[in-house]
Design an enzyme around this catalytic site. Structure first.
Site, PDB file in Angstrom:
ATOM      1  N   LYS A 189      11.141  10.021  64.089  1.00 46.98           N
ATOM      2  CA  LYS A 189      12.000  10.756  65.209  1.00 46.98           C
ATOM      3  C   LYS A 189      13.080  11.701  64.928  1.00 46.98           C
ATOM      4  O   LYS A 189      13.833  11.291  64.045  1.00 46.98           O
ATOM      5  CB  LYS A 189      12.860   9.090  66.168  1.00 46.98           C
ATOM      6  CG  LYS A 189      13.747   9.426  67.577  1.00 46.98           C
ATOM      7  CD  LYS A 189      13.604  11.233  68.273  1.00 46.98           C
ATOM      8  CE  LYS A 189      14.574  10.860  67.507  1.00 46.98           C
ATOM      9  NZ  LYS A 189      15.910  12.742  68.780  1.00 46.98           N
ATOM     10  N   CYS A 210      24.905  17.997  54.473  1.00 50.81           N
ATOM     11  CA  CYS A 210      26.284  16.140  54.534  1.00 50.81           C
ATOM     12  C   CYS A 210      26.444  16.508  53.060  1.00 50.81           C
ATOM     13  O   CYS A 210      27.697  16.052  53.567  1.00 50.81           O
ATOM     14  CB  CYS A 210      25.658  15.243  55.097  1.00 50.81           C
ATOM     15  SG  CYS A 210      24.017  15.242  53.416  1.00 50.81           S
ATOM     16  N   GLU A 253      34.858  16.662  59.817  1.00 49.20           N
ATOM     17  CA  GLU A 253      34.025  17.255  59.941  1.00 49.20           C
ATOM     18  C   GLU A 253      33.694  18.373  60.349  1.00 49.20           C
ATOM     19  O   GLU A 253      33.328  18.310  61.753  1.00 49.20           O
ATOM     20  CB  GLU A 253      32.541  16.448  59.575  1.00 49.20           C
ATOM     21  CG  GLU A 253      30.932  16.984  59.221  1.00 49.20           C
ATOM     22  CD  GLU A 253      30.121  16.157  59.116  1.00 49.20           C
ATOM     23  OE1 GLU A 253      30.033  15.344  60.523  1.00 49.20           O
ATOM     24  OE2 GLU A 253      29.072  15.964  58.609  1.00 49.20           O
ATOM     25  N   GLU A 297      22.773   7.551  56.557  1.00 47.14           N
ATOM     26  CA  GLU A 297      23.292   8.040  55.952  1.00 47.14           C
ATOM     27  C   GLU A 297      23.765   8.937  56.456  1.00 47.14           C
ATOM     28  O   GLU A 297      23.715   9.736  57.649  1.00 47.14           O
ATOM     29  CB  GLU A 297      21.418   8.722  55.163  1.00 47.14           C
ATOM     30  CG  GLU A 297      20.560   7.623  53.954  1.00 47.14           C
ATOM     31  CD  GLU A 297      21.823   7.449  52.645  1.00 47.14           C
ATOM     32  OE1 GLU A 297      22.585   8.076  52.779  1.00 47.14           O
ATOM     33  OE2 GLU A 297      21.478   6.527  52.543  1.00 47.14           O
TER      34      GLU A 297
HETATM   35  P1  NAD Z   1      23.184  13.327  65.365  1.00 50.26           P
HETATM   36  O1  NAD Z   1      24.001  12.564  64.368  1.00 50.26           O
HETATM   37  O2  NAD Z   1      23.397  13.845  66.511  1.00 50.26           O
HETATM   38  O3  NAD Z   1      21.759  13.399  65.654  1.00 50.26           O
HETATM   39  C1  NAD Z   1      21.214  12.355  64.180  1.00 50.26           C
HETATM   40  C2  NAD Z   1      19.339  11.706  64.947  1.00 50.26           C
HETATM   41  O4  NAD Z   1      20.732  10.857  65.376  1.00 50.26           O
HETATM   42  C3  NAD Z   1      18.752  12.668  65.678  1.00 50.26           C
HETATM   43  O5  NAD Z   1      17.238  12.342  65.114  1.00 50.26           O
HETATM   44  C4  NAD Z   1      19.142  12.214  67.059  1.00 50.26           C
HETATM   45  O6  NAD Z   1      17.954  12.560  67.914  1.00 50.26           O
HETATM   46  C5  NAD Z   1      19.226  10.942  66.989  1.00 50.26           C
HETATM   47  N1  NAD Z   1      20.020  10.324  67.938  1.00 50.26           N
HETATM   48  C6  NAD Z   1      21.044  10.567  68.890  1.00 50.26           C
HETATM   49  N2  NAD Z   1      21.994   9.562  69.288  1.00 50.26           N
HETATM   50  C7  NAD Z   1      20.944   8.340  69.008  1.00 50.26           C
HETATM   51  C8  NAD Z   1      20.635   7.167  69.509  1.00 50.26           C
HETATM   52  N3  NAD Z   1      22.303   6.632  70.465  1.00 50.26           N
HETATM   53  N4  NAD Z   1      19.882   6.144  68.571  1.00 50.26           N
HETATM   54  C9  NAD Z   1      18.846   5.954  67.891  1.00 50.26           C
HETATM   55  N5  NAD Z   1      19.034   7.498  67.762  1.00 50.26           N
HETATM   56  C10 NAD Z   1      19.871   8.793  68.314  1.00 50.26           C
HETATM   57  O7  NAD Z   1      23.420  13.870  63.429  1.00 50.26           O
HETATM   58  P2  NAD Z   1      22.489  15.175  64.043  1.00 50.26           P
HETATM   59  O8  NAD Z   1      23.835  16.509  64.461  1.00 50.26           O
HETATM   60  O9  NAD Z   1      20.977  16.273  63.831  1.00 50.26           O
HETATM   61  O10 NAD Z   1      23.259  16.066  62.562  1.00 50.26           O
HETATM   62  C11 NAD Z   1      24.181  16.356  61.581  1.00 50.26           C
HETATM   63  C12 NAD Z   1      25.069  15.526  60.936  1.00 50.26           C
HETATM   64  O11 NAD Z   1      24.115  14.491  59.837  1.00 50.26           O
HETATM   65  C13 NAD Z   1      26.082  16.099  59.724  1.00 50.26           C
HETATM   66  O12 NAD Z   1      26.625  14.191  60.047  1.00 50.26           O
HETATM   67  C14 NAD Z   1      25.763  15.267  59.083  1.00 50.26           C
HETATM   68  O13 NAD Z   1      26.708  15.310  57.918  1.00 50.26           O
HETATM   69  C15 NAD Z   1      24.340  14.308  59.487  1.00 50.26           C
HETATM   70  N6  NAD Z   1      23.680  14.488  57.632  1.00 50.26           N
HETATM   71  C16 NAD Z   1      23.261  13.259  56.572  1.00 50.26           C
HETATM   72  C17 NAD Z   1      23.140  12.885  56.101  1.00 50.26           C
HETATM   73  C18 NAD Z   1      22.908  12.124  54.519  1.00 50.26           C
HETATM   74  O14 NAD Z   1      22.146  11.621  53.959  1.00 50.26           O
HETATM   75  N7  NAD Z   1      24.369  11.223  54.512  1.00 50.26           N
HETATM   76  C19 NAD Z   1      22.057  14.284  55.590  1.00 50.26           C
HETATM   77  C20 NAD Z   1      22.164  15.171  56.591  1.00 50.26           C
HETATM   78  C21 NAD Z   1      22.780  14.706  57.560  1.00 50.26           C
END
Ligand code: NAD
Length: 495
Positions: A193, A302, A399, A268
């Site tokens: 997804k 991230c 963040e 993650e």
């Molecule tokens: P987000 O948490 O808003 O969304 C991530 C994904 O989760 C999207 O595909 C979204 O549609 C989905 N999602 C949202 N609500 C959900 C739910 N209730 N159930 C299941 N899926 C759901 O994150 P973002 O804004 O897309 O990405 C940025 C964030 O990701 C930052 O906080 C960054 O630090 C983190 N990140 C972490 C890593 C790592 O490896 N630790 C890598 C990249 C990004």
């Protein structure tokens, strides 16, 4: 310089009526609900994808269950061969995938080519190599026998089943590859997804996977918002969720997974990563290091650093050198090969960063450089340096996920360690010094999943990666991912 011309295949792909990818093929959605994909460089809608409905999710799970039956019985060598072939196809379609990534995310084209495609192919090959090396072990049972009987035991590593891979928008191609590679090399099937902001490249990669010989159903893609992600986790037919994204969503995902049926979950998550410059650091190297640590892909990484601690005697000249470097960065269109600094990925994120600039001013932080959104239809913000007043200031704690480096001076090494660890997160950190012996003594004291010395943000498929504290649960890469995608079955034999 000017923008590279979009390939005809990119224009054709953008114009398609996109459905989901189920059962080895493009599958129209059961609803007419659509999500527009916006190019953050100019605010224009470039494509639309489907919002995944419950019926779409049901269909994808059935497909993944059927795919699992075939793929889990495919020999490890044959699984590896398909993944190696897919890595080759990524490279053959490098420019098409890189351009698609750039128009959906605003990532500068050089990063899309080098990281989203080339690095993704390296990671995929690394994972493919594991397919033939995943084994259980033989065990000598420890208890004494009662009447001369003997025992032997061994373990089997079995794939967990149908994996749900939920991907964020910042590295939508590479992170999707990490997830599908972990699942497929261990014999699981997967439903990806992608983020609603960046759903395009994985739809194309799924087609390439079929071309590489992956059986129908082993890889599926459901596009849509978080609701479709939740529906996949809640579905009784899915066995594991591998989530990458923000901390609040990660907590919601973890709860859904536990409530659904104790679904295995690896999370993650985000962070607020620290950099500590020891007193002996060379200031030019430190300034270059901050560009690497905090400004690559406009800080939307991230593992990128957001909290910078420098010795009180050095902080002013260091920020000055950094400001000089930031002033030379060429800000512009991400499709222009000479651009060094592009837009952030979406309007909401630009607005969130503007709110952080406002908070910094309200808390009387010093804006040393930047600190504004850039007017225009695109989602640009200035690369920014902020000097905080205290460790409690918002910009040192929340963040931003943007190109904002916030500084605070320290006086003693003990204070530096305290400042670096004084956060609920622990994804990554770095220390910069010429004194390697001191660095090695500090490393065990730093609370982070990855600690770099004299470098920051480099990920290698052979080196495990993941967070401590609120930055997540589980590890990707190395051999560490295998535990998360396989169940250990114990077998005991009496003879
Ligand atoms: P987000 O948490 O808003 O969304 C991530 C994904 O989760 C999207 O595909 C979204 O549609 C989905 N999602 C949202 N609500 C959900 C739910 N209730 N159930 C299941 N899926 C759901 O994150 P973002 O804004 O897309 O990405 C940025 C964030 O990701 C930052 O906080 C960054 O630090 C983190 N990140 C972490 C890593 C790592 O490896 N630790 C890598 C990249 C990004």
């Amino acid at each position: 310089m000017s923008d590279v011309t979009l390939l005809p295949s990119v224009n054709l792909f953008l114009a398609r009526d996109h459905g989901h990818f189920i059962n080895g093929t493009c599958s129209p959605s059961s609803t007419s609900a659509k999500i527009k994909v916006i190019n953050p460089a100019n605010g224009e809608a470039i494509a639309q994808v489907s919002e995944g409905s419950q019926a779409d999710v049901d269909q994808a799970v059935l497909s993944a269950q059927a795919g699992f039956k075939i793929w889990s019985k495919t020999s490890p060598a044959a699984r590896a061969a398909v993944l190696f072939k897919l890595a080759g196809l990524l490279e053959q379609n490098r420019e098409e995938l890189a351009q698609l990534e750039t128009v959906q995310s605003g990532k500068i084209i050089q990063i899309s080519r080098a990281f989203e495609v080339d690095q993704a192919a390296h990671f995929l090959r690394y994972y493919a190599g594991w397919a033939t090396k995943i084994n259980g072990e033989t065990i000598t049972p420890s208890l004494p026998s009662f009447a001369g009987e003997r025992y032997t035991a061994f373990t089997l590593r079995e794939p967990v089943g149908v994996v749900v891979g939920i991907v964020p928008w910042n590295f939508s191609t590479m992170i999707a590859i990490w997830k599908l590679a972990s699942a497929l090399t261990t014999g699981c099937s997967i439903i990806i997804k992608p983020s609603e902001f960046t759903p395009l490249t994985i739809l194309r990669i799924a087609e390439l996977a079929t071309q590489a010989g992956l059986p129908a159903g082993a890889l599926n893609v459901i596009t849509g918002s978080g609701l479709s992600g939740k529906a996949l986790i809640d579905h009784p037919g899915t066995n594991k969720v591998s989530f990458t994204g923000s901390v609040p969503t990660g907590i919601a995902v973890g709860k859904s997974a536990m409530e659904a049926k104790l679904t295995r979950a690896t999370l993650e998550l985000g962070g607020k990563n620290s950099v500590g410059f020891l007193r002996d650091v060379d200031l030019d190297k430190a300034a270059d290091g901050i560009i690497e640590a905090g400004f690559l892909h406009s800080g939307q990484i991230c593992a990128a650093a957001e909290r910078f601690f420098a010795h009180r005697s050095q902080i002013e000249p260091l920020m000055e050198k950094l400001a000089q470097r930031l002033a030379t960065l060429k800000i512009g269109s991400p499709l222009d090969e000479s651009t060094q600094f592009g837009p952030v990925t979406n309007k909401q994120h630009q607005q969130k960063l503007e709110a952080f600039f406002k908070t910094a001013r309200n808390e009387s932080n010093t804006i040393v450089f930047g600190g504004n959104a850039i007017d225009g239809p695109g989602c640009y913000v200035e690369p920014t340096i902020i000097l905080a007043n205290s460790a409690k200031d918002t910009l040192l704690n929340e963040e931003t996920f943007g190109p904002i480096a916030t500084f605070l001076p320290y006086d003693t090494d003990e204070e530096l360690l305290h400042l670096m660890n004084d956060t609920p997160y622990g994804l990554s950190a770095s220390i910069w010094t010429n004194d390697l012996s001191k660095a090695l003594r500090l490393v065990p004291e730093i609370e982070a999943g990855t600690v770099w010395v004299n470098m920051h943000t480099m990920l290698d498929p052979a080196v495990p990666f993941g967070g401590v504290k609120a930055s997540g649960i589980g590890r990707e890469f190395g051999a560490a991912f295998i535990d998360d995608y396989t169940e250990l079955k114990s077998v005991m034999i009496r003879y």
